[in-house]
Design an enzyme around this catalytic site. Structure first.
Site, short mmCIF file in Angstrom:
data_model
loop_
_atom_site.label_atom_id
_atom_site.label_comp_id
_atom_site.label_asym_id
_atom_site.label_seq_id
_atom_site.Cartn_x
_atom_site.Cartn_y
_atom_site.Cartn_z
N SER A 1 -9.42 -0.79 7.47
CA SER A 1 -8.91 -0.62 6.11
C SER A 1 -8.22 -1.80 5.46
O SER A 1 -7.93 -1.76 4.27
CB SER A 1 -7.94 0.56 6.08
OG SER A 1 -8.66 1.75 5.92
N SER B 1 -9.51 1.59 3.33
CA SER B 1 -8.70 2.38 2.42
C SER B 1 -7.70 1.56 1.62
O SER B 1 -7.16 2.06 0.64
CB SER B 1 -7.95 3.46 3.19
OG SER B 1 -7.08 2.88 4.13
N LYS C 1 0.85 -1.20 0.00
CA LYS C 1 0.00 0.00 0.00
C LYS C 1 0.88 1.24 0.00
O LYS C 1 1.95 1.26 0.62
CB LYS C 1 -0.88 -0.04 1.25
CG LYS C 1 -1.89 1.09 1.37
CD LYS C 1 -2.72 0.91 2.64
CE LYS C 1 -3.80 1.96 2.80
NZ LYS C 1 -4.61 1.76 4.03
#
Ligand code: GLN
Length: 485
Positions: free
Chosen positions: A185, A161, A86
């Site tokens: 997330s 997210s 990420k």
């Protein structure tokens, strides 16, 4: 059903299979990485999962692994395994934006500890994955670099997210990925994309090199196509790090091996508060099937009470925004990233750079958090939220005196349409109801696929366990996975 043409779902080979192929020379790490880059070139334009690729670094690592394999040397745990991370995690020399314009062009001078550990274990870093700006969001629509599309159905969000991290695994653009989870997330996008996502206990994995959102809640964890692979990754990235004072000295278990232990005799708690109003009926039905499967595998199931759950969303959004308002003060146009070209004064430089660099959701949270921390409101909001946080944590500990794991839906609905909730921040916040509790309590959990709706959308079951009880969560998740719902 999502039509064939809009689905990019493909299951990666398991870690065990790939390792075997690399060790025996059947597959070369360099060829494997090249194959992944080819698939990324074809598929990523449709998904927008990767923000940038780290090809040189991947090639150098793959060559090292091939040389080891050719010599017949013992291979490390993730030898040649293509992974993505990420964009909230920094990697030396790679752009690291956390999905924000304010960090456009920023290149980190060092590797985040979990990234360094993956690479030391032989993993091949393919690139950096899209996410909501500063990990604030649950749909990946808050990225400054455009939304990610769910590989199951391109019209739907992948969750957030860590949307890019979940979509990449679901579409086989990486064998496994790292995400970060502050209030859901990792777990929620895993559930929306039909993959496994792990929330490690707070302190289990170093946060060094994780771009901070809310430091008392932020965790780094793996996403993978199956539970055992996720457990293997956690074993690699977990453990004390002198660069993170909150990282724990508790010894790291062999999570993958322990996940093999079965669930016979385990006591599973089911909290009624997670099956109340607002839960999609199809999601409920799938989770109930999952619970039946656990019974059939030898678990005993009993109700547990988590009565303060209803306060979790407001408590989370007070604490997370308060911490974010402090953490994001460092983005001032001077030290990192975007600097407004127009400003004439220092104050103007701060103001313009932040105004131009931050997106609307980030600004909303800085305002909320600053308000909650300001004199006069601190006691009414922030202190009160901390007190309720404590109660929520104690409630979990009381429940875990009677049960080994607690199971719930990961999210109240399957993946929603892109744009459906984008203009309604409150609806978006409320959909975090099942994940923010474990974040506030510091405990661990796994989201594991638990069937699909009639429309073919994945449903995730959240398996929670006490602090440092990751092995138990993995065992339960394995049993749900094995039921093949
Ligand atoms: N959806 C939650 C939020 O917007 C959780 C985000 C996260 O875990 N980083 O804050």
């Amino acid at each position: 059903m999502p039509s064939e043409t809009t689905s990019y779902v493909e299951t990666p080979k398991s870690l065990a299979t790939l390792r075997e192929e690399i060790a025996s020379g059947k597959t070369k790490a360099t060829a494997l990485a090249a194959g992944y880059y080819e698939r990324i070139a074809q598929v990523n334009p449709h998904l927008n999962a990767y923000l940038n690729l780290t090809k040189e670094r991947a090639l150098a690592q793959a060559e090292r692994i091939d040389a080891l394999a050719a010599k017949g040397d013992p291979l490390p745990a993730l030898a040649g395994i293509p992974v993505g991370i990420k964009d909230t995690l920094v990697a030396k020399g790679a752009p690291s934006t956390a999905g924000s314009k304010i960090l456009a062009g920023y290149e980190a001078p060092y590797d985040a500890t979990p990234v360094a550990r993956l690479e030391a274990a032989g993993a091949v870093l393919l690139g950096k994955l899209n996410c909501d700006e500063f990990a604030m969001g649950g749909s990946n629509e808050n990225s400054a670099y455009g939304p990610v599309h769910n590989p199951v159905d391109l019209d739907r969000v992948p969750g957030g997210s860590s949307g890019g991290s979940a979509a990449a695994v679901a579409a086989n653009l990486a064998v496994a990925t790292l995400g970060s989870d502050t209030g859901g997330s990792i777990r929620q996008p895993a559930s929306f994309c039909g993959v496994v996502g792990v929330l490690p206990t707070y302190g289990r994995v170093s946060r060094y090199g994780l771009i901070a959102f809310a430091s008392s809640l932020d965790r780094v964890g793996p996403l993978a196509a199956n539970v055992r692979d996720a457990a293997t990754l956690l074993g690699v990235i977990a453990g004390y790090d002198e660069q993170d004072a909150t990282s724990s000295l508790v010894p790291v278990a062999d999570y993958a091996a322990e996940s093999d232990h079965g669930v016979e005799g385990l006591r599973i708690g089911v909290p009624a508060e997670y099956f109340a109003e607002g839960l999609d009926p199809e999601v409920r039905e799938k989770i109930e099937k999952g619970i039946e499967a656990l019974k059939a595998a030898g678990c005993t199931v009993k109700p547990v009470s988590l009565a303060h759950t209803k306060y979790a969303v407001p408590v989370y959004y007070l604490i997370a925004t308060a911490e974010a308002s402090a953490n994001l003060a460092r983005f001032d146009g001077v030290r990192y990233g975007h600097r407004s070209p127009e400003a004439k004064t220092l104050a103007g430089l701060y103001k313009n750079s932040r105004d131009e660099g931050f997106g609307p959701e980030v600004k909303r949270r800085i305002l909320l958090g600053t308000y909650a921390l300001s004199a006069g409101y601190y006691d009414a909001y922030y202190r009160k939220a901390q007190q309720v946080r404590r109660i929520l944590a104690e409630e979990f500990l009381t429940a875990f005196a009677d049960v080994d794991a607690i199971v719930t839906p990961t999210a109240p609905t399957p993946a929603f349409k892109i744009g459906e909730k984008a203009d309604d921040p409150l609806a978006m916040y409320l959909s975090d109801i099942y994940t923010v509790t474990a974040s506030l309590a510091g405990i661990c959990g796994v989201s594991v696929p638990c069937g699909k709706t009639a429309a073919g959308l994945p449903v995730g079951m959240q398996v929670l366990a006490r602090h440092f009880g990751e092995s138990t969560a993995f065992r339960v998740a394995r049993a749900v996975e094995a039921a093949g719902l």
